[in-house]
Motif scaffolding. Sequence first.
Motif, short mmCIF file in Angstrom:
data_model
loop_
_atom_site.label_atom_id
_atom_site.label_comp_id
_atom_site.label_asym_id
_atom_site.label_seq_id
_atom_site.Cartn_x
_atom_site.Cartn_y
_atom_site.Cartn_z
N GLU A 172 0.82 -1.21 0.00
CA GLU A 172 0.00 0.00 0.00
C GLU A 172 0.86 1.27 0.00
O GLU A 172 0.51 2.27 -0.61
N ILE A 173 1.99 1.22 0.69
CA ILE A 173 2.90 2.37 0.71
C ILE A 173 3.44 2.64 -0.69
O ILE A 173 3.46 3.79 -1.16
N GLY A 218 2.83 6.02 -5.65
CA GLY A 218 2.76 5.99 -7.11
C GLY A 218 4.10 5.73 -7.76
O GLY A 218 4.44 6.31 -8.80
N VAL A 219 4.89 4.84 -7.17
CA VAL A 219 6.25 4.59 -7.64
C VAL A 219 6.24 3.92 -9.01
O VAL A 219 5.55 2.92 -9.22
N CYS A 220 7.04 4.47 -9.94
CA CYS A 220 7.13 3.91 -11.29
C CYS A 220 8.55 4.08 -11.83
O CYS A 220 9.42 4.63 -11.15
N GLU A 221 8.77 3.63 -13.05
CA GLU A 221 10.12 3.64 -13.64
C GLU A 221 10.68 5.05 -13.82
O GLU A 221 11.89 5.22 -13.96
N ALA A 223 12.47 -1.22 -5.34
CA ALA A 223 13.39 -1.54 -6.44
C ALA A 223 12.66 -2.20 -7.61
O ALA A 223 13.06 -2.04 -8.77
N GLU A 224 11.58 -2.91 -7.32
CA GLU A 224 10.82 -3.58 -8.38
C GLU A 224 10.03 -2.60 -9.24
O GLU A 224 9.67 -2.91 -10.37
N HIS A 225 9.75 -1.42 -8.67
CA HIS A 225 8.89 -0.47 -9.37
C HIS A 225 9.61 0.79 -9.85
O HIS A 225 9.25 1.37 -10.87
N ALA A 226 10.62 1.24 -9.11
CA ALA A 226 11.27 2.52 -9.40
C ALA A 226 12.39 2.37 -10.42
O ALA A 226 12.96 1.28 -10.60
N SER A 247 7.07 14.14 -4.16
CA SER A 247 6.23 13.74 -3.03
C SER A 247 7.08 13.10 -1.95
O SER A 247 8.20 12.64 -2.21
N ILE A 248 6.53 13.09 -0.74
CA ILE A 248 7.15 12.43 0.41
C ILE A 248 6.07 11.55 1.03
O ILE A 248 5.05 12.05 1.50
#
Length: 284
Positions: free
Chosen positions: A38-39, A44-47, A66-69, A146-147
Amino acid sequence: MAKLRSKGATMDLVRRHNITAKKKFGQNFLTDDSVLDEIVAAAGVCEDDHVIEIGPGPGALTERLAEHAGHVTAIEIDAQMIPALEEILSGHDNVEVICADVMKTDMHVIAEKIPGKNLKVVANLPYYITTPIVTSLLESGVKYKSITVMVQTEVAQRMQTGPGSKDYGALSLAVQYYSKPEIITDVPPESFFPMPGVGSSVIRLDLYEKPPVSVSDDALMFRIIKASFMQRRKTLQNALKNNPDVRIPAEKTAAALESMGVSPMIRGEALTLEQFARFTDLVK
């Protein structure tokens, strides 16, 4: 294949590396899979993102980031965590782990390492130092998008409350000057190891391109805000006249308030961010 997708897997990693939670670092490891996911979703973490994680601990959240960013920089003060982080992140080449105190780290240098990506902070913050960390991030001048952080519920409520609330204070005004805060979810103590003695919440701060109010000297405004809440039961006149950081004569405060159409006997805790900005411009 993710390695830390259960509380059991995280606890096994902790045991194998003889990791103990240290009170001096405020360590409570988040082990709830659904909250960890959920965090990441809330941020909204993306590449396209460069994520800075503060206090990764054994790496359950770091692995998901690491899987998303596009890139993750994890800043960990506790050297005992580094071998566990190296193990869990061995399959990811987009993560840099830095063993350092975030309060002594130049975030501009971190930000400039990976140019061209949205910069976000995602963290399960140590509760004893939440306010200094968040304030430092906001005031740094680094252009975060964002934070998104896990904090004590009481602190999360303080960040988004307004005048008239007992939780309203200098932190509320700092957060709301630089960002739009939104509490995403509440998290029970059972989601951590060891369990903290308080409830927790995930809050996202979306940073403004431009603050919602205009003020000629924001540093002076925040000195005035801090002085007014140091003695919050006193009138603004009395709180400011003897404070060594501002020392504004009572008659000058009264005149400024009257020109704003506000009672000269008002307390700082009753003023909005916009009123603090206006007051600052009048007394400067």
